[in-house]
Write a protein that holds these residues in place. Structure first.
Motif, PDB file in Angstrom:
ATOM      1  N   CYS A 106       0.833  -1.201   0.000  1.00 27.04           N
ATOM      2  CA  CYS A 106       0.000   0.000   0.000  1.00 27.04           C
ATOM      3  C   CYS A 106       0.864   1.246   0.000  1.00 27.04           C
ATOM      4  O   CYS A 106       2.037   1.216   0.363  1.00 27.04           O
ATOM      5  N   VAL A 107       0.260   2.357  -0.440  1.00 22.50           N
ATOM      6  CA  VAL A 107       0.919   3.665  -0.457  1.00 22.50           C
ATOM      7  C   VAL A 107      -0.061   4.669   0.107  1.00 22.50           C
ATOM      8  O   VAL A 107      -1.253   4.640  -0.208  1.00 22.50           O
ATOM      9  N   THR A 108       0.422   5.579   0.946  1.00 21.55           N
ATOM     10  CA  THR A 108      -0.447   6.651   1.435  1.00 21.55           C
ATOM     11  C   THR A 108       0.390   7.875   1.777  1.00 21.55           C
ATOM     12  O   THR A 108       1.625   7.846   1.678  1.00 21.55           O
ATOM     13  N   THR A 115      -0.942  19.398  14.915  1.00 19.27           N
ATOM     14  CA  THR A 115      -0.714  18.766  16.220  1.00 19.27           C
ATOM     15  C   THR A 115      -0.935  17.258  16.205  1.00 19.27           C
ATOM     16  O   THR A 115      -0.579  16.572  17.157  1.00 19.27           O
ATOM     17  N   SER A 116      -1.560  16.740  15.127  1.00 17.53           N
ATOM     18  CA  SER A 116      -1.753  15.297  15.035  1.00 17.53           C
ATOM     19  C   SER A 116      -1.581  14.856  13.583  1.00 17.53           C
ATOM     20  O   SER A 116      -1.785  15.640  12.655  1.00 17.53           O
ATOM     21  N   ALA A 117      -1.199  13.577  13.399  1.00 16.44           N
ATOM     22  CA  ALA A 117      -0.999  13.047  12.053  1.00 16.44           C
ATOM     23  C   ALA A 117      -2.339  12.725  11.408  1.00 16.44           C
ATOM     24  O   ALA A 117      -3.223  12.147  12.037  1.00 16.44           O
ATOM     25  N   ILE A 118      -2.503  13.115  10.134  1.00 15.03           N
ATOM     26  CA  ILE A 118      -3.760  12.881   9.417  1.00 15.03           C
ATOM     27  C   ILE A 118      -3.456  12.108   8.148  1.00 15.03           C
ATOM     28  O   ILE A 118      -2.707  12.579   7.285  1.00 15.03           O
ATOM     29  N   ASN A 119      -4.032  10.906   8.023  1.00 20.10           N
ATOM     30  CA  ASN A 119      -3.883  10.112   6.815  1.00 20.10           C
ATOM     31  C   ASN A 119      -4.800  10.706   5.745  1.00 20.10           C
ATOM     32  O   ASN A 119      -6.019  10.629   5.845  1.00 20.10           O
ATOM     33  N   CYS A 125      -3.716   2.807   3.879  1.00 24.36           N
ATOM     34  CA  CYS A 125      -2.779   2.035   4.697  1.00 24.36           C
ATOM     35  C   CYS A 125      -3.343   2.174   6.102  1.00 24.36           C
ATOM     36  O   CYS A 125      -3.412   3.285   6.610  1.00 24.36           O
ATOM     37  N   THR A 126      -3.761   1.078   6.700  1.00 26.94           N
ATOM     38  CA  THR A 126      -4.518   1.184   7.939  1.00 26.94           C
ATOM     39  C   THR A 126      -3.754   1.952   8.996  1.00 26.94           C
ATOM     40  O   THR A 126      -2.544   1.837   9.114  1.00 26.94           O
ATOM     41  N   LYS A 127      -4.476   2.738   9.763  1.00 29.88           N
ATOM     42  CA  LYS A 127      -3.838   3.574  10.769  1.00 29.88           C
ATOM     43  C   LYS A 127      -3.107   2.747  11.816  1.00 29.88           C
ATOM     44  O   LYS A 127      -2.170   3.216  12.442  1.00 29.88           O
ATOM     45  N   ARG A 147       3.476  22.709   4.165  1.00 33.69           N
ATOM     46  CA  ARG A 147       2.977  21.479   4.782  1.00 33.69           C
ATOM     47  C   ARG A 147       4.126  20.481   4.900  1.00 33.69           C
ATOM     48  O   ARG A 147       4.995  20.416   4.044  1.00 33.69           O
ATOM     49  N   VAL A 148       4.070  19.694   5.977  1.00 34.01           N
ATOM     50  CA  VAL A 148       5.038  18.608   6.165  1.00 34.01           C
ATOM     51  C   VAL A 148       4.280  17.294   5.998  1.00 34.01           C
ATOM     52  O   VAL A 148       3.305  17.047   6.705  1.00 34.01           O
ATOM     53  N   TYR A 149       4.713  16.489   5.033  1.00 32.86           N
ATOM     54  CA  TYR A 149       4.032  15.219   4.744  1.00 32.86           C
ATOM     55  C   TYR A 149       4.992  14.046   4.956  1.00 32.86           C
ATOM     56  O   TYR A 149       6.203  14.168   4.751  1.00 32.86           O
TER      57      TYR A 149
END
Length: 626
Positions: A106-108, A115-119, A125-127, A147-149
């Motif tokens: 998978c790729v995401t 303040t929190s990671a957002i898929n 790709c399951t959290k 943005r930081v990805y």
């Protein structure tokens, strides 16, 4: 008797056979296990490579789409829609490319800016597979496109016979509308000439490159000399323009015998999206913001004469304060907003926060602590702080600004001068916590003749623009410490349109431990007494820098739009006129006198005041294999 002997022989044969069979089975089993482990190990390497390759491919595809007229061009993006645009691009152009590859599970893509990671792709790709990401807690996401990805790729082995083998590759990238030069440790849009042995940690940019085993320097009688050295060391990649001829030529120069022998030479790569800055446009925009905040709007016509007119009409009018001035000296009991027609001298102010609005020159000669508000002058501003700590808000002058700090001066806001700015720190540590705009030359000095050694320092958390030549010498530049007690410190970003001269930095000083310490980066021990300059230096012109007598150690970057020449040696130098020219082989494993260690934090901390560009840049950051 004979029967018993036959029975014993049979038993011996059976036992021997059993032992041999057991040993044989063990050998066969071991052989099969070894082959299996070898096969699994090969699979492990293969799927790791597949993940790393996919991460680089995806980054390249994103870079391509950031160009004008493409899907992610800056004019189509807003702070509100950038995440959905990036998610759409992944859904339409990234995921289909990898769904048919049997090694890619998978790729995401995950936003870690806040303040929190957002898929961004939901549960693709399951959290549960997402490790604890570091988040950057940027507080300007509603007004800025930075943005930081994390690009996350999970790989798997296609054959079930090998058991379950999986790898996760995480590559962090930063998208930001910042100038490209901030992506590099050192670079030049023209010729980058490395004379001697500078040590550079991070990626380098050059349109063309020259390398020499000799550093140039100058004796006190101005006679030019050379110093034999090892070759330069670079821990990073070397980028050049997106031009085949340039690229091929650069590759031909990069051989192992042209670089420091103890580490790998850099790889040559291409930068297809280098974005220059418009210095004058950014300068005027930023100066306009400062003047407007002080009720001095200039309507995009920022000239010295217009500033003088604006000060006289908008602020001074006819309500001067003549009773407070006697023989040109301001009464020490003044308070509030003081308006003066003509030159004034201030020796003492008993009250804090006094605003000075002057149609003339301002001279401050302080011998006790003083807390001044804004200083706005149609003439020159000259400050000499002899004793006691001084604090000042904004300084705006149609003429020059000169500050001599024999005791600490704390500039809490901005300095704008339509002429030269000079700042000298002598036996003291000053603080500049705002931005500085010089209409002509900028000079920042320490005390060159102090017999007690170099103890002059200015702490910055600023962006400085100088439209003329910039000279800095004989002092240390550090970052303002964070008030929350964390390791975060302020930085200086200095942009000079004219020539950039950095001289006599930590002159004839050296590290307590001369050998390279950090095995991976070959940097000085963090506990060393000589601290790095927390700064990015940029010039629109040419620059020549020396790490021979000077010890030039920067935690940030250096870039020139014109030619950039660096001269550096390794080891201790005690006197430029009596230099002990050690053999190059004896300099190996000793710290270079010119070190630049890239600091990406500037990309996330000074966005409001940095020059604006016409496209987002992608800056590659950490890559992790788990």
């Amino acid at each position: 008797m004979l029967t018993n002997q036959r029975g014993n022989a049979l038993l011996t044969v059976l036992i021997t056979s059993l032992v041999m069979v057991t040993i044989g089975m063990a050998i066969i089993s071991s052989t099969i296990g070894g082959a299996k482990r070898t096969e699994v190990r090969e699979t492990d390497i293969d799927i790791t490579y597949e993940g790393l390759k996919a991460a680089e491919e995806i980054s390249s595809k994103v870079v391509y789409q950031l160009q004008p007229t493409r899907e992610l061009e800056i004019s189509k993006l807003t702070p509100a829609n950038i995440n959905s645009k990036v998610a759409d691009f992944f859904q339409s152009s990234i995921l289909p490319s990898y769904q048919s590859i049997d090694r890619i599970k998978c790729v995401t893509i995950i936003d870690v800016s806040g303040t929190s990671a957002i898929n961004l792709l939901g549960d693709h790709c399951t959290k549960s597979n997402i490790p604890d990401f570091k988040t950057f807690e940027l507080d300007y996401l509603g007004t800025n496109l930075t943005r930081v990805y994390e690009i996350l790729i999970q790989t798997k082995n296609p054959s079930s016979e090998q058991g379950k083998v999986e790898k996760t590759v995480r590559k962090r990238v930063i998208l930001s509308p910042v100038p490209s030069f901030l992506k590099y440790t050192l670079g030049s849009r023209e010729q980058l000439q490395l004379n001697g042995s500078p040590h550079l940690v991070g990626n380098i940019y050059a349109n063309s490159l020259g390398i020499s085993e000799e550093a140039n320097y100058q004796l006190s009688n101005k006679k030019d000399k050379t110093f034999p050295t090892p070759f330069p060391s670079i821990i990073g990649d070397l980028y050049t323009s997106y031009n085949k001829a340039n690229y091929e030529h650069m590759k031909s120069l990069i051989t192992s015998n042209q670089f420091y022998p103890l580490i790998e030479p850099p790889k040559v790569k291409q930068d297809s999206q280098f974005t220059d800055i418009s210095f004058n446009q950014t300068y005027e925009e930023e100066v306009g913001k400062v003047l407007e905040s002080l009720d001095l709007p200039m309507r995009n016509n920022i000239t010295q004469m217009n500033l003088m007119t604006a000060i006289r009409t908008a602020l001074l009018s006819n309500s001067f304060s003549p009773a407070l001035v006697e023989d040109g000296i301001l009464n020490e009991n003044s308070q509030g907003k003081v308006k003066v027609s003509g030159n004034i001298t201030i020796r003492e102010l008993r009250n804090s926060g006094v605003d000075l609005l002057v149609d003339g020159d301002v001279n401050i000669i302080a011998s006790s602590p003083m807390n001044v508000g804004n200083i706005i002058s149609t003439g020159n501003v000259t400050i000499s702080n002899l004793k006691g700590e001084m604090a000042i808000d904004n300084i705006v002058a149609a003429g020059r600004v000169s500050i001599e700090a024999n005791s600490p001066v704390n500039l809490q806001e901005n300095i704008v001068s339509f002429d030269n700015i000079s700042y000298q720190s002598q036996n003291s540590t000053s603080v500049i916590d705002g931005n500085v705009f010089s209409g002509r030359n900028l000079t920042i000095l320490g005390d060159a003749n102090d017999p007690s050694g170099e103890n002059d320092e200015i702490k910055f958390d600023s962006v400085i623009y100088a439209k003329g030549k910039t000279s800095i010498s004989n002092l240390n530049i550090t970052g303002i410490e964070s008030e929350d007690g964390t390791d975060n410190t302020g930085e200086l970003i200095l942009l000079s349109r004219g020539e950039l001269l950095l001289t006599r930095m930590n002159e004839f000083q050296y590290y307590a431990q001369e050998k390279e310490k950090e095995e991976l980066r070959l940097l000085p021990d963090p506990a060393e007494g000589i601290k790095p300059l927390q700064a990015f230096f940029y010039t629109d012109s040419d620059a020549t820098l020396y790490g021979v007598g000077s010890l030039f150690y920067v935690n940030g970057g250096v870039f020139s739009k014109g030619n950039l020449t660096v001269n550096a040696v390794r080891g201790e130098v005690n006197n430029i006129d009596d230099t002990n020219q050690d053999f190059p082989s004896n300099q190996q494993k000793k710290l270079s006198r010119f070190i630049v260690n890239y600091n990406k934090d500037v990309l996330l901390s000074k966005l409001d005041t940095l020059p604006k560009v016409e496209a987002l840049s992608l800056i590659s950051d950490e890559i992790v294999v788990e």
